[in-house]
Scaffold this active site. Structure first.
Site, mmCIF file in Angstrom:
data_model
loop_
_atom_site.group_PDB
_atom_site.id
_atom_site.type_symbol
_atom_site.label_atom_id
_atom_site.label_comp_id
_atom_site.label_asym_id
_atom_site.label_seq_id
_atom_site.Cartn_x
_atom_site.Cartn_y
_atom_site.Cartn_z
ATOM 1 N N GLU A 83 24.876 60.789 18.449
ATOM 2 C CA GLU A 83 25.883 59.757 18.727
ATOM 3 C C GLU A 83 26.132 59.610 20.223
ATOM 4 O O GLU A 83 26.198 58.510 20.739
ATOM 5 C CB GLU A 83 27.191 60.093 18.002
ATOM 6 N N VAL A 87 25.693 63.684 30.541
ATOM 7 C CA VAL A 87 25.664 64.703 31.586
ATOM 8 C C VAL A 87 26.445 64.134 32.762
ATOM 9 O O VAL A 87 26.219 62.996 33.174
ATOM 10 C CB VAL A 87 24.219 65.056 31.998
ATOM 11 N N GLY A 93 19.761 65.292 36.700
ATOM 12 C CA GLY A 93 18.516 65.642 37.370
ATOM 13 C C GLY A 93 18.208 67.125 37.356
ATOM 14 O O GLY A 93 17.162 67.543 37.840
ATOM 15 N N GLY A 97 20.200 67.227 30.329
ATOM 16 C CA GLY A 97 19.965 66.259 29.257
ATOM 17 C C GLY A 97 18.733 66.624 28.446
ATOM 18 O O GLY A 97 18.760 66.603 27.210
ATOM 19 N N TYR A 131 14.146 58.484 28.198
ATOM 20 C CA TYR A 131 13.704 58.607 26.810
ATOM 21 C C TYR A 131 12.222 58.262 26.660
ATOM 22 O O TYR A 131 11.505 58.907 25.888
ATOM 23 C CB TYR A 131 14.557 57.729 25.893
#
Length: 167
Positions: A83, A87, A93, A97, A131
């Site tokens: 959901e 970060v 970086g 994540g 992604y």
């Protein structure tokens, strides 16, 4: 450092939800109270789970992933629906994540789940690029649908008299 959230993390989770909503240009929509989150995450029948990303040096909370199980009628198996992934800007970086997503992928693998899904806003180019780099498939033929407010109430008013309540 990735760990399961505890009830003591609720204030930080709530703060990060608000930070995420502000980033997504929807701050006014983040109305969940600490009590609601406590009940939803740590009550008798939890609706979702949260993983926390902490700074390896200080232990400070720098991110979270809120997820819940799904079920696919096509595969006959459960999966994970992410959901929220967030970060904090100062910690981006550094791999938090990716670590949160890897932990959720491991939950899928360990439980025989065949799908790990989430949505991303079409304007969020940094997230989309992130992604894509992970190998995520973008299901462009699917569109998210949502009912809220008056349309939800109007449809509910048309429900048959005998409706089983959700657990």
């Amino acid at each position: 450092m990735i760990r399961a959230a505890t009830v003591h993390d609720v204030p930080e989770i709530r703060a990060m939800i608000r930070e995420l909503a502000a980033y997504e240009k929807a701050a006014e929509q983040a109305r969940a109270t600490a009590g609601q989150l406590r009940a939803a995450l740590f009550g008798e029948h939890p609706a979702a789970s949260v993983l926390i990303a902490g700074d390896d040096t200080t232990g400070a909370v720098v991110g979270f992933a809120l997820w819940f199980p799904r079920f696919s009628t096509w595969t006959g198996t459960r999966g994970v629906y992410l959901e929220d992934l967030y970060v904090r800007p100062h910690a981006r970086g550094a791999g938090h994540g990716r670590a949160l997503l890897a932990a959720l992928a491991a939950i899928c693998r360990e439980n025989g789940f065949e799908r790990f899904e989430w949505a991303v806003l079409d304007w969020n180019e940094p997230a989309i690029a992130f992604y894509r780099a992970l190998g995520a498939e973008f299901l462009e033929e699917w569109t998210v649908c949502r009912l809220t407010g008056a349309p939800l109430e109007e449809l509910a008013a048309r429900a048959p008299a005998v409706v089983r309540r959700a657990p």
